[in-house]
Design an enzyme around this catalytic site. Structure first.
Site, PDB file in Angstrom:
ATOM      1  N   ASP A   1      44.325  49.085  27.273  1.00 26.59           N
ATOM      2  CA  ASP A   1      45.976  48.769  27.590  1.00 26.59           C
ATOM      3  C   ASP A   1      45.746  47.203  26.364  1.00 26.59           C
ATOM      4  O   ASP A   1      46.559  46.803  26.182  1.00 26.59           O
ATOM      5  CB  ASP A   1      45.699  47.906  28.523  1.00 26.59           C
ATOM      6  CG  ASP A   1      44.334  46.967  28.829  1.00 26.59           C
ATOM      7  OD1 ASP A   1      43.626  46.628  28.622  1.00 26.59           O
ATOM      8  OD2 ASP A   1      44.383  46.473  30.051  1.00 26.59           O
TER       9      ASP A   1
ATOM     10  N   SER B   1      37.369  41.315  33.607  1.00 30.33           N
ATOM     11  CA  SER B   1      37.302  42.337  33.997  1.00 30.33           C
ATOM     12  C   SER B   1      36.633  43.864  33.409  1.00 30.33           C
ATOM     13  O   SER B   1      37.369  44.816  33.874  1.00 30.33           O
ATOM     14  CB  SER B   1      38.954  42.312  33.749  1.00 30.33           C
ATOM     15  OG  SER B   1      39.005  42.051  32.282  1.00 30.33           O
TER      16      SER B   1
ATOM     17  N   HIS C   1      41.771  45.923  27.533  1.00 30.17           N
ATOM     18  CA  HIS C   1      40.530  46.481  27.761  1.00 30.17           C
ATOM     19  C   HIS C   1      40.476  47.838  27.589  1.00 30.17           C
ATOM     20  O   HIS C   1      41.310  48.366  26.534  1.00 30.17           O
ATOM     21  CB  HIS C   1      40.750  46.279  29.305  1.00 30.17           C
ATOM     22  CG  HIS C   1      40.994  45.534  29.903  1.00 30.17           C
ATOM     23  ND1 HIS C   1      42.196  44.790  30.397  1.00 30.17           N
ATOM     24  CD2 HIS C   1      39.964  43.924  30.781  1.00 30.17           C
ATOM     25  CE1 HIS C   1      42.036  43.945  31.179  1.00 30.17           C
ATOM     26  NE2 HIS C   1      40.879  42.992  30.887  1.00 30.17           N
TER      27      HIS C   1
END
Ligand SMILES: *[C@@H]1O[C@H](CO)[C@@H](O)[C@H](O)[C@H]1NC(C)=O
Ligand SMILES: *[C@@H]1O[C@H](CO)[C@@H](O)[C@H](O)[C@H]1NC(C)=O
Ligand SMILES: *[C@@H]1O[C@H](CO)[C@@H](O)[C@H](O)[C@H]1NC(C)=O
Ligand SMILES: *[C@@H]1O[C@H](CO)[C@@H](O)[C@H](O)[C@H]1NC(C)=O
Length: 387
Positions: A342, A38, A345
């Site tokens: 978040d 991610s 990240h």
């Protein structure tokens, strides 16, 4: 005899220097091929239709730059986007968008991104066998590498042309492997266990590097792990009243030590690979030290500290069962004042500083800009990293 030996040593030295400069001069990085998780996914999970409910695919993700969810786990752009910009090329398209025919009129020669949210370096079975049942994506590094090999005939048709085309590309080999530790950490597996996984993770990365170089890759950037002990997700899981576990910046010492342990092993392996592949440029991207100053001196960069911009709960604004992107979870007014978006990240603001630290700063070894002729007009205060 002695002088003959000196001459041959000198000639050898000159040959080594000439071939070193040859390697450097021959790479231009006119495209990017990227593998990872991610931290680098620019839309693969989004186009996979496998996890349509993934929290990263909902507002307010993407609010800063794209003004809508962009398939990236951030408010805006990622490190890979800033590297593409610095190279003067377009943002790297997600493989599954091309494969599913959603992104049309694409020349795959311009580069492709294979990174998928949640991906691990090792296959799911490795974790299942070790009691980690929370690995949710089926797109490990091995799967991503197979996608690349499937796509290769659309990029080049002979070993010679493949070496030509791939030799002019920058390969981002990760960051991959962080999740191989994140999943076990989430269920509180011991550091002893995690250290046992390290050689397996590094072996997976090594096999991929060898394979990519055999196919024609010449310039590869291999990132290490971020300071996991400063990450809100782990700070929340391992929150404790024992002050000795924290450093003076509020990060978990033992967990940052683990990141350093892994990074040392990875760098050691990269040294070994450079000897095996003298014609390739294998760059170590020091994500750990590029990110550390942000946590240590947040005010210097206009950041608030370890708290999460988009989230709710715990001293860090983080709750794993109630994450950013879920209904009712609030975001801060100005993400550029936060390091973490978040809890897992980074914000675009942090990614930009980290990318600058790699592109122009000291955190890519050998330095990326020397190998890839970066667009000289690029510059967003990377001078931050001079001090
Ligand atoms: C360099 O980057 C700037 C800013 O992104 C862009 O406007 C310009 O077109 C790029 N130049 C080249 C030669 O790619
Ligand atoms: C994961 O991928 C493998 C190989 O592509 C496939 O055989 C398997 O069915 C997939 N599993 C899930 C749960 O999607
Ligand atoms: C490679 O060959 C196939 C079959 O001849 C062709 O369809 C394809 O376009 C070629 N790819 C490239 C990159 O030249
Ligand atoms: C986290 O969120 C869940 C779901 O909303 C909630 O039940 C739980 O109490 C929250 N935990 C904390 C520590 O805030």
């Amino acid at each position: 005899m002695a002088s003959e030996k000196r001459w041959s040593t000198l000639i050898l030295l000159l040959v080594v220097m000439a071939s070193a400069s040859l390697v450097m001069a021959s790479s231009s990085c006119s495209s990017i091929f990227s593998f990872g998780d991610s931290l680098a996914d620019t839309g693969n999970l989004y186009f996979s239709n496998q996890q349509p409910s993934h929290h990263c695919l909902f507002p307010p993700y993407g609010e800063t730059y794209f003004h809508h969810p962009s398939g990236r786990c951030s408010d805006g752009r990622l490190i890979i986007d800033f590297i593409a910009e610095a190279l003067g090329i377009q943002m790297v398209k997600p493989y599954l968008g091309i494969k599913n025919g959603v992104l049309k009129d694409m020349s795959v020669k311009e580069g492709v991104n294979f990174a998928v949210m949640g991906a691990t370096a090792l296959d799911i079975s490795f974790f299942e066998e070790r009691g980690v049942h929370s690995v949710t994506t089926n797109y490990s590094f091995g799967v991503q590498l197979n996608w690349f090999k499937e796509l290769l005939p659309h990029i080049c048709n002979s070993s010679k042309t493949c070496h030509e085309v791939l030799g002019k590309s920058l390969f981002l080999v990760g960051e991959i492997g962080g999740n191989d530790f994140n999943y076990p950490l989430h269920i509180r597996q011991s550091i002893t266990k995690l250290k046992e996984y390290v050689p397996h993770v590094i072996n997976a990365i090594t096999l991929a590097i060898n394979e990519l170089i055999d196919l024609g890759a010449r310039t590869l950037m291999v990132p290490g792990n971020f300071p996991l002990g400063c990450s809100a997700v782990h700070l929340t899981t391992y929150e404790t009243t024992d002050k000795n576990q924290y450093d003076s910046f509020g990060c978990l010492k033992w967990l940052n030590e683990f990141s350093e342990f892994y990074n040392q092993k990875l760098q050691h392996e990269i040294h070994r690979l450079r000897v095996i592949h003298p014609h390739a440029n294998i760059i170590y991207a020091d994500y750990y030290n590029a990110a550390l100053p942000l946590y240590r001196y947040p005010k210097k960069y206009g950041f608030t500290g370890l708290k999460v911009c988009c989230g709710i709960g715990s001293p860090y604004n983080y709750n794993a069962s109630n994450m950013c992107g879920k209904p009712g979870v609030p975001a801060c007014d100005d993400p550029s004042q936060y390091i973490t978006w978040d809890g897992v990240h980074f914000t675009e603001a942090a990614y930009r500083l980290i990318a600058n630290g790699l592109i122009k700063g000291p955190y890519s070894v050998p330095q990326l800009s020397n190998l890839c002729f970066m667009n000289v007009s690029y510059g967003y205060g990377y001078g931050h990293f001079n001090s």
